[in-house]
Design an enzyme around this catalytic site. Structure first.
Site, PDB file in Angstrom:
ATOM      1  CG  ASP A  71     -21.259   6.354 -30.088  1.00 17.52           C
ATOM      2  OD1 ASP A  71     -20.085   6.193 -29.737  1.00 17.52           O
ATOM      3  OD2 ASP A  71     -21.859   7.455 -30.043  1.00 17.52           O
TER       4      ASP A  71
HETATM    5  N1  URA Z   1     -19.907  10.962 -32.705  1.00 13.12           N
HETATM    6  C1  URA Z   1     -20.785  10.314 -31.927  1.00 13.12           C
HETATM    7  O1  URA Z   1     -21.353  10.897 -31.046  1.00 13.12           O
HETATM    8  N2  URA Z   1     -20.978   9.011 -32.118  1.00 13.12           N
HETATM    9  C2  URA Z   1     -20.376   8.312 -33.097  1.00 13.12           C
HETATM   10  O2  URA Z   1     -20.623   7.112 -33.247  1.00 13.12           O
HETATM   11  C3  URA Z   1     -19.479   8.987 -33.924  1.00 13.12           C
HETATM   12  C4  URA Z   1     -19.242  10.322 -33.701  1.00 13.12           C
END
Ligand code: URA
Length: 237
Positions: free
Chosen positions: A102
């Site tokens: 993310d």
């Molecule tokens: N899980 C998440 O919630 N965000 C990420 O960036 C990676 C795994």
């Protein structure tokens, strides 16, 4: 393959530039000046530009300590993308991120131009566990470990059993998941009533984010070493 393909796969030179270099006699194959871009060469031939050897590299494997604020993509209209952190030296390989973190997640992200490798790392079938460090708004409870270990069903997928370890500070934990679905770690913690306030990926299989690699920094990794760390000795693709 053609000489111009060999060189364009392995250097930042475009086909047009290679044609010019050939015209000027700057390129040699096994010590002899090359006359034509279409000349056939193999990975075992010794190709040089202005006397400098060009070793053939079809695939490249980079690891990035992804900072917050970057999208795991090669282009985006609104936000900076992780490939902006890759130097010219590697950009011509057309690398892309393996899986996604993310925008507000930090840590280990592999970039490559090897599609089969990307598929194997991200496919849940390969059981490559990704380990994250998470900070939560509330203390993680010992019962949460069992909930994670049972696996969780979401609307679009069922997460395999996940390993949860509570840190000394109970608002912090490590979690290991076999998949990498959209917001997976955040959604798993939501299921047990906690909000992730900080998330960092620390390893993928046996590949751990190197200590000295600062956020935003990229390093090249040896293909065989990388595959061994991630897949162990299991047959890869
Ligand atoms: N899980 C998440 O919630 N965000 C990420 O960036 C990676 C795994």
């Amino acid at each position: 393959m053609r000489l111009d393909k060999y060189i364009s796969d392995s250097t930042p030179y475009s086909r047009k530039e290679i044609k010019k270099l050939i015209k000027y006699g700057a390129i040699t194959v096994n010590g002899i000046i090359a006359a034509r871009p279409e000349m056939q060469v193999t990975e075992n031939d010794s190709v040089a530009i202005d006397g400098e050897d060009v070793s053939y590299a079809k695939y490249v494997y980079l690891i990035l300590n992804k900072p917050q604020g970057y999208i795991s993509a090669t282009e985006d209209k609104h936000y900076p993308v992780v490939t902006e952190l890759v130097s010219e030296e590697y950009l011509h390989y057309n690398v892309f991120p393996v899986g996604r973190l993310d925008i507000d997640t930090e840590g280990l992200l592999i970039l490559t131009n090897d599609g089969a490798f990307d598929h194997a790392v991200t496919s849940p079938k390969k059981n490559v566990y990704k380990r994250y460090f998470a900070r939560l708004d509330k203390p993680v409870e010992p019962e949460d470990i069992d909930v994670f270990a049972e696996g969780m069903t979401f609307k679009e997928f069922t997460a395999k059993p996940a390993r949860l370890e509570i840190c000394e500070n109970p608002n912090e934990a490590y979690v290991e998941i076999a998949e990498g679905k959209f917001h997976q770690v955040k959604r798993m913690f939501e299921r047990v009533g906690k909000t992730v306030t900080y998330l960092k990926r620390v390893s993928i299989g046996g590949l751990t984010l190197p200590d000295g690699l600062e956020p935003g920094e990229v390093m090249e990794f040896d293909e065989n070493e990388l595959k061994l760390l991630i897949f162990g000795n299991q047959e890869f693709i």
